[in-house]
Design a protein around this motif. Structure first.
Motif, PDB file in Angstrom:
ATOM      1  N   ARG A 152      39.864  35.094  43.517  1.00 34.80           N
ATOM      2  CA  ARG A 152      41.057  34.251  43.575  1.00 34.80           C
ATOM      3  C   ARG A 152      41.844  34.354  42.276  1.00 34.80           C
ATOM      4  N   ARG A 153      41.135  34.306  41.139  1.00 35.98           N
ATOM      5  CA  ARG A 153      41.837  34.375  39.854  1.00 35.98           C
ATOM      6  C   ARG A 153      42.523  35.722  39.663  1.00 35.98           C
ATOM      7  N   ALA A 154      41.978  36.760  40.300  1.00 31.41           N
ATOM      8  CA  ALA A 154      42.596  38.084  40.221  1.00 31.41           C
ATOM      9  C   ALA A 154      43.796  38.211  41.147  1.00 31.41           C
ATOM     10  N   GLY A 155      44.068  37.180  41.931  1.00 30.25           N
ATOM     11  CA  GLY A 155      45.256  37.166  42.770  1.00 30.25           C
ATOM     12  C   GLY A 155      45.029  37.467  44.229  1.00 30.25           C
ATOM     13  N   PHE A 156      43.782  37.658  44.634  1.00 31.77           N
ATOM     14  CA  PHE A 156      43.501  37.949  46.033  1.00 31.77           C
ATOM     15  C   PHE A 156      43.580  36.683  46.884  1.00 31.77           C
ATOM     16  N   VAL A 162      37.861  26.447  49.281  1.00 32.93           N
ATOM     17  CA  VAL A 162      39.162  26.178  49.900  1.00 32.93           C
ATOM     18  C   VAL A 162      40.005  25.288  48.991  1.00 32.93           C
ATOM     19  N   ALA A 163      39.365  24.331  48.318  1.00 32.70           N
ATOM     20  CA  ALA A 163      40.090  23.431  47.411  1.00 32.70           C
ATOM     21  C   ALA A 163      40.729  24.187  46.257  1.00 32.70           C
ATOM     22  N   GLU A 164      40.227  25.402  45.992  1.00 31.25           N
ATOM     23  CA  GLU A 164      40.773  26.220  44.904  1.00 31.25           C
ATOM     24  C   GLU A 164      41.645  27.356  45.432  1.00 31.25           C
ATOM     25  N   GLY A 165      42.003  27.288  46.717  1.00 30.11           N
ATOM     26  CA  GLY A 165      42.941  28.258  47.255  1.00 30.11           C
ATOM     27  C   GLY A 165      42.362  29.262  48.228  1.00 30.11           C
ATOM     28  N   ALA A 217      29.122  35.627  37.371  1.00 32.86           N
ATOM     29  CA  ALA A 217      29.851  35.751  38.637  1.00 32.86           C
ATOM     30  C   ALA A 217      31.161  34.979  38.564  1.00 32.86           C
ATOM     31  N   GLU A 218      31.108  33.785  37.999  1.00 38.37           N
ATOM     32  CA  GLU A 218      32.300  32.945  37.864  1.00 38.37           C
ATOM     33  C   GLU A 218      33.360  33.631  37.001  1.00 38.37           C
ATOM     34  N   ARG A 219      32.918  34.366  35.991  1.00 35.82           N
ATOM     35  CA  ARG A 219      33.851  35.027  35.082  1.00 35.82           C
ATOM     36  C   ARG A 219      34.277  36.406  35.566  1.00 35.82           C
ATOM     37  N   GLY A 220      33.743  36.859  36.699  1.00 33.67           N
ATOM     38  CA  GLY A 220      34.061  38.197  37.177  1.00 33.67           C
ATOM     39  C   GLY A 220      33.405  39.269  36.335  1.00 33.67           C
ATOM     40  N   GLU A 221      32.178  38.995  35.836  1.00 36.23           N
ATOM     41  CA  GLU A 221      31.519  39.891  34.899  1.00 36.23           C
ATOM     42  C   GLU A 221      30.126  40.310  35.354  1.00 36.23           C
ATOM     43  N   ILE A 222      29.865  40.299  36.656  1.00 39.85           N
ATOM     44  CA  ILE A 222      28.554  40.722  37.127  1.00 39.85           C
ATOM     45  C   ILE A 222      28.387  42.238  36.973  1.00 39.85           C
ATOM     46  N   THR A 223      27.164  42.683  37.168  1.00 39.68           N
ATOM     47  CA  THR A 223      26.857  44.106  37.261  1.00 39.68           C
ATOM     48  C   THR A 223      26.601  44.440  38.724  1.00 39.68           C
ATOM     49  N   MET A 224      27.191  45.545  39.189  1.00 39.99           N
ATOM     50  CA  MET A 224      26.982  45.993  40.567  1.00 39.99           C
ATOM     51  C   MET A 224      26.350  47.380  40.541  1.00 39.99           C
ATOM     52  N   VAL A 271      38.755  45.305  44.606  1.00 41.63           N
ATOM     53  CA  VAL A 271      37.863  44.175  44.873  1.00 41.63           C
ATOM     54  C   VAL A 271      36.665  44.218  43.937  1.00 41.63           C
ATOM     55  N   LEU A 272      36.035  45.376  43.809  1.00 47.63           N
ATOM     56  CA  LEU A 272      34.872  45.506  42.933  1.00 47.63           C
ATOM     57  C   LEU A 272      35.243  45.194  41.491  1.00 47.63           C
ATOM     58  N   ASP A 273      36.363  45.733  41.038  1.00 40.65           N
ATOM     59  CA  ASP A 273      36.761  45.544  39.649  1.00 40.65           C
ATOM     60  C   ASP A 273      37.071  44.083  39.325  1.00 40.65           C
ATOM     61  N   ALA A 274      37.545  43.332  40.314  1.00 43.21           N
ATOM     62  CA  ALA A 274      37.842  41.919  40.089  1.00 43.21           C
ATOM     63  C   ALA A 274      36.572  41.087  39.950  1.00 43.21           C
TER      64      ALA A 274
END
Length: 311
Positions: free
Chosen positions: A36-40, A56-59, A143-150, A165-168
């Motif tokens: 969501r923060r990345a604009g998706f 949903v409360a966050e968009g 995960a919250e910061r968009g900094e996981i390892t995949m 999507v992955l990069d976000a």
């Protein structure tokens, strides 16, 4: 092995695919928020209404079923617990495999058997669907910061479609080849270390408690000494606080270390430390702690007084 992609080159979501997240636990909810923060425009589904409503409360956009989510999205990120739940998401009643359009990508983030993952890729290909074997690591905060390892594997077409999507969601997206299952193999080896390290951390803290060492002082010393591990530093605060609210549960490591042993058994490879750690988590689960935080494995040790929750 190909190198890792850094998240710094995240594509603009203006021409990115529509994305859905199924499974809004500690990791999945954070991943949905990072998207969501990345604009998706993120579509979400979970069996727990409260988990859906929080996003949903966050968009986010709620979907009543995986089928509804699949019909709306071109990339589906599945963050459920295991292979059985992934089967239900895809092929169960109201599964999304029947509604995803040809060329859509299913990103499987669960820890599963590599052989099962490889077979799933073939089943989805028969339906014209692309697949990324993409287990994850990093914890809820990352995960919250968009900094996981995949740890990923799949076709170039799947990567091209899902890249934004992955990069976000991730700081590191490791591409481990085109054969599905390669990502799951690496994740299982990671879980070997994670499970053994948690078990060892619990054993060390339990010995300290038994010997009358001040637990906070022990934590401070170990985390600044050579014996430290990421798991000791991350999990032992749960013990010190007497708080076993699950971020990753004991039963997760019953499952994951079971997968570790299954993989090794197929090649007749000995894993003495993994076997012992698995039995420790099994003992904790059998004692009724399966749904508690995995640091609750410390409760199997006799003759120790654990810190009480702070009021």
């Amino acid at each position: 092995m190909q190198g890792s992609d850094d998240a710094s080159d995240t594509a603009s979501p203006s021409n990115a695919p529509r994305v859905g997240v199924i499974g809004l636990g500690a990791m999945g909810a954070g991943m949905a928020r990072a998207l969501r923060r990345a604009g998706f425009a993120v579509h979400v589904h979970d069996l727990r209404a409260e988990a859906v409503q929080a996003v949903v409360a966050e968009g986010g956009v709620a979907c009543a079923s995986p089928a509804e989510l699949g019909a709306r999205c071109e990339v589906v990120v599945s963050v459920v617990v295991n292979a059985q739940q992934t089967e239900a998401v895809l092929f169960g009643a109201d599964g999304c495999a029947a509604t995803l359009r040809s060329g859509s990508v299913f990103v499987m983030c669960s820890t599963v058997s590599p052989r099962w993952s490889e077979a799933l890729a073939e089943r989805l290909a028969e339906r014209g669907l692309l697949y990324l074997d993409a287990p994850i690591s990093g914890g809820a905060a990352r995960a919250e910061r968009g900094e996981i390892t995949m740890m990923t594997a799949g076709s170039p077409e799947a990567y091209a479609r899902a890249k934004a999507v992955l990069d976000a969601m991730a700081a590191k997206v490791y591409r481990l080849g085109e054969r599905a299952g390669a990502g799951s193999q690496v994740k299982i080896i990671n879980q070997l270390l994670a499970g053994v390290h948690i078990a060892a951390a619990a054993e060390a803290m339990a010995l300290g408690l038994r010997e009358g060492v001040d637990p906070q002082a022990l934590y401070e010393v170990i985390t600044h000494s050579a014996g430290n591990s990421w798991m000791f530093e991350n999990r032992m605060p749960h013990v010190l606080a007497g708080d076993y609210t699950p971020l990753s549960a004991v039963d997760i490591f019953v499952k994951d270390l079971g997968l570790v042993l299954d993989m090794a058994r197929e090649s007749r490879f000995p894993l003495p430390l993994s076997s012992t750690a698995h039995q420790m988590f099994m003992q904790a689960s059998a004692a009724g702690h399966g749904r508690e935080d995995d640091s609750a494995v410390i409760k199997i040790f006799p003759g120790i007084t654990l810190p009480e929750p702070k009021s």
